[in-house]
Design a protein around this motif. Sequence first.
Motif, PDB file in Angstrom:
ATOM      1  N   CYS A  53      56.499  58.359  46.181  1.00  0.00           N
ATOM      2  CA  CYS A  53      56.977  57.737  47.419  1.00  0.00           C
ATOM      3  C   CYS A  53      58.412  57.259  47.259  1.00  0.00           C
ATOM      4  CB  CYS A  53      56.079  56.558  47.796  1.00  0.00           C
ATOM      5  SG  CYS A  53      56.192  55.158  46.660  1.00  0.00           S
ATOM      6  N   SER A  54      58.967  56.777  48.359  1.00  0.00           N
ATOM      7  CA  SER A  54      60.324  56.232  48.315  1.00  0.00           C
ATOM      8  C   SER A  54      60.355  54.759  48.704  1.00  0.00           C
ATOM      9  CB  SER A  54      61.243  57.030  49.250  1.00  0.00           C
ATOM     10  OG  SER A  54      60.748  56.958  50.573  1.00  0.00           O
ATOM     11  N   LEU A  55      59.177  54.180  49.000  1.00  0.00           N
ATOM     12  CA  LEU A  55      59.118  52.778  49.406  1.00  0.00           C
ATOM     13  C   LEU A  55      57.900  52.117  48.777  1.00  0.00           C
ATOM     14  CD1 LEU A  55      60.358  50.607  51.409  1.00  0.00           C
ATOM     15  CD2 LEU A  55      58.521  51.275  52.952  1.00  0.00           C
ATOM     16  N   VAL A  56      58.112  50.929  48.209  1.00  0.00           N
ATOM     17  CA  VAL A  56      57.022  50.137  47.633  1.00  0.00           C
ATOM     18  C   VAL A  56      57.076  48.756  48.274  1.00  0.00           C
ATOM     19  CG1 VAL A  56      56.040  49.143  45.520  1.00  0.00           C
ATOM     20  CG2 VAL A  56      57.113  51.405  45.457  1.00  0.00           C
TER      21      VAL A  56
ATOM     22  N   PRO B  35      48.716  50.699  53.637  1.00  0.00           N
ATOM     23  CA  PRO B  35      48.124  51.071  54.920  1.00  0.00           C
ATOM     24  C   PRO B  35      49.083  50.961  56.106  1.00  0.00           C
ATOM     25  CG  PRO B  35      47.259  48.964  54.158  1.00  0.00           C
ATOM     26  CD  PRO B  35      48.107  49.509  53.054  1.00  0.00           C
ATOM     27  N   ALA B  36      50.140  50.165  55.984  1.00  0.00           N
ATOM     28  CA  ALA B  36      51.047  49.946  57.120  1.00  0.00           C
ATOM     29  C   ALA B  36      52.214  50.930  57.155  1.00  0.00           C
ATOM     30  CB  ALA B  36      51.589  48.517  57.086  1.00  0.00           C
ATOM     31  N   ALA B  37      52.348  51.776  56.129  1.00  0.00           N
ATOM     32  CA  ALA B  37      53.488  52.689  56.098  1.00  0.00           C
ATOM     33  C   ALA B  37      53.086  54.010  55.436  1.00  0.00           C
ATOM     34  CB  ALA B  37      54.653  52.062  55.340  1.00  0.00           C
ATOM     35  N   VAL B  38      53.377  55.079  56.114  1.00  0.00           N
ATOM     36  CA  VAL B  38      53.100  56.410  55.569  1.00  0.00           C
ATOM     37  C   VAL B  38      54.028  56.651  54.383  1.00  0.00           C
ATOM     38  CG1 VAL B  38      53.124  58.888  56.103  1.00  0.00           C
ATOM     39  CG2 VAL B  38      52.384  57.238  57.826  1.00  0.00           C
TER      40      VAL B  38
END
Length: 144
Positions: A109-112, A71-74
């Motif tokens: 995605c590119s971020l976990v 929820p804090a990062a698209v």
Amino acid sequence: MTINIYVIRNRLPQEIASLESEARREGYRHITRLIQEWSAGETRFEYEGERLLGAYVGEALAGVGGMTLEPAAVEALRMRRFYVHPAMRGRGVGRSLALTLLDHARSFCSLVTVYAGNGGAAKFWESVGFQPCGRDGHTYVLEL
């Protein structure tokens, strides 16, 4: 020891009650929340990129781990509801769950992100490649 990883869909496995009991014994409530949120239809790991996995050793559910939208990062996903039965720790169950989810995440995605609730969890996430980052409700990030 063979670890089999399965996607959990439609219903939680009956064996989740045993994992919940062990987690509660250790003072953890996140498996209880998983069961409650699933039962209420709040979190079913059904949005694009989300996934809930069960790790089995033989017939026994040795661990669970999930990934939801962050929820804090698209365009990011968040590791959630990870728990490995105490008797199965140090045997590759958590690593198998995490690496399977990270492999899945690469398509979305590119971020976990992840929130490590204690020192043992922090060491585990670092061993998988996550880097400390204390903001937006998570403690670690991994750029894929």
